[in-house]
Design an enzyme around this catalytic site. Structure first.
Site, PDB file in Angstrom:
ATOM      1  N   ASN A  47       0.841  -1.196   0.000  1.00 36.85           N
ATOM      2  CA  ASN A  47       0.000   0.000   0.000  1.00 36.85           C
ATOM      3  C   ASN A  47       0.878   1.249   0.000  1.00 36.85           C
ATOM      4  OD1 ASN A  47       0.681  -0.781   2.695  1.00 36.85           O
ATOM      5  ND2 ASN A  47      -0.955   0.478   3.534  1.00 36.85           N
ATOM      6  N   GLU A  57       0.274   5.180   0.535  1.00 38.86           N
ATOM      7  CA  GLU A  57      -0.680   6.227   0.933  1.00 38.86           C
ATOM      8  C   GLU A  57      -0.209   7.610   0.503  1.00 38.86           C
ATOM      9  OE1 GLU A  57      -1.183   5.700   5.152  1.00 38.86           O
ATOM     10  OE2 GLU A  57      -2.424   3.916   4.865  1.00 38.86           O
ATOM     11  N   CYS A  71      -3.873   0.667  -2.874  1.00 36.96           N
ATOM     12  CA  CYS A  71      -3.791  -0.540  -2.046  1.00 36.96           C
ATOM     13  C   CYS A  71      -2.753  -1.496  -2.644  1.00 36.96           C
ATOM     14  CB  CYS A  71      -5.141  -1.232  -1.995  1.00 36.96           C
ATOM     15  SG  CYS A  71      -6.465  -0.231  -1.296  1.00 36.96           S
ATOM     16  N   GLU A 118      -3.050  -4.566  -3.408  1.00 36.10           N
ATOM     17  CA  GLU A 118      -3.596  -5.417  -4.470  1.00 36.10           C
ATOM     18  C   GLU A 118      -3.540  -4.712  -5.817  1.00 36.10           C
ATOM     19  OE1 GLU A 118      -4.851  -4.538  -1.507  1.00 36.10           O
ATOM     20  OE2 GLU A 118      -6.639  -5.734  -1.059  1.00 36.10           O
ATOM     21  N   CYS A 144     -10.446  -4.149  -0.130  1.00 41.57           N
ATOM     22  CA  CYS A 144     -11.525  -3.164  -0.036  1.00 41.57           C
ATOM     23  C   CYS A 144     -12.444  -3.297  -1.256  1.00 41.57           C
ATOM     24  CB  CYS A 144     -10.947  -1.752   0.069  1.00 41.57           C
ATOM     25  SG  CYS A 144     -10.242  -1.102  -1.454  1.00 41.57           S
ATOM     26  N   CYS A 170     -10.853  -2.361  -4.624  1.00 43.62           N
ATOM     27  CA  CYS A 170      -9.946  -3.389  -5.159  1.00 43.62           C
ATOM     28  C   CYS A 170     -10.722  -4.594  -5.694  1.00 43.62           C
ATOM     29  CB  CYS A 170      -8.958  -3.841  -4.092  1.00 43.62           C
ATOM     30  SG  CYS A 170      -7.630  -2.645  -3.818  1.00 43.62           S
TER      31      CYS A 170
HETATM   32 ZN    ZN Z   1      -8.099  -1.784  -1.759  1.00 51.24          ZN
END
Ligand code: ZN
Length: 130
Positions: free
Chosen positions: A42, A44, A52, A54, A90, A93
């Site tokens: 991830n 940010e 993310c 993924e 999430c 994703c």
């Molecule tokens: Zn995600």
């Protein structure tokens, strides 16, 4: 443990996480059907445009010309701790991944050292399609 080497690679990628806002580090390993794999973490951003782990792994793979994917391993936890939390993708994703995978694609998470496998349809039933 099943997927042991892939889990180790995802753990290594997790250490590259840029997560100063959540302090929650996530690592991922995306396995392609040709046997190659791509990791992600991830990343940010205080402009709320975070990526993310993924999607990071998927974008790396797709930008290298990969199109067929077998599974993704996702693991995470607070910075400084082992990634033992059940770290499910999430909603963004899930929808993103569904663009590139078939119904047999597996999403694998680690929950206190237990490997749990889902299919994309388990996590994103009745997904949006054009
Ligand atoms: Zn995600």
């Amino acid at each position: 443990m099943k997927y042991e080497n892939d889990i180790l690679e995802a753990k290594k990628a997790r250490l590259n996480s840029h997560s100063p806002y959540s302090n929650f580090q996530v690592g991922a390993l995306l396995k392609c059907k040709d046997g190659s794999s791509f990791t992600g973490c991830n990343v940010e951003n205080d402009g709320l445009q975070s990526i993310c782990a993924e999607r990071c792994a998927f974008v790396k793979a797709i930008s290298e010309g990969k199109k067929n994917f077998e599974y993704i391993i996702v693991l995470g936890g607070p910075k400084g701790s082992e990634p033992t939390e059940k770290c499910l993708p999430c909603g963004y994703c899930r929808q993103f991944m569904s663009e590139f995978v078939d119904e047999n694609f597996k999403i694998i998470v680690i929950d206190n050292n237990e490997v749990i496998e889902y299919k994309i349809a388990d996590l994103l039933p009745n997904s949006f399609r054009f």
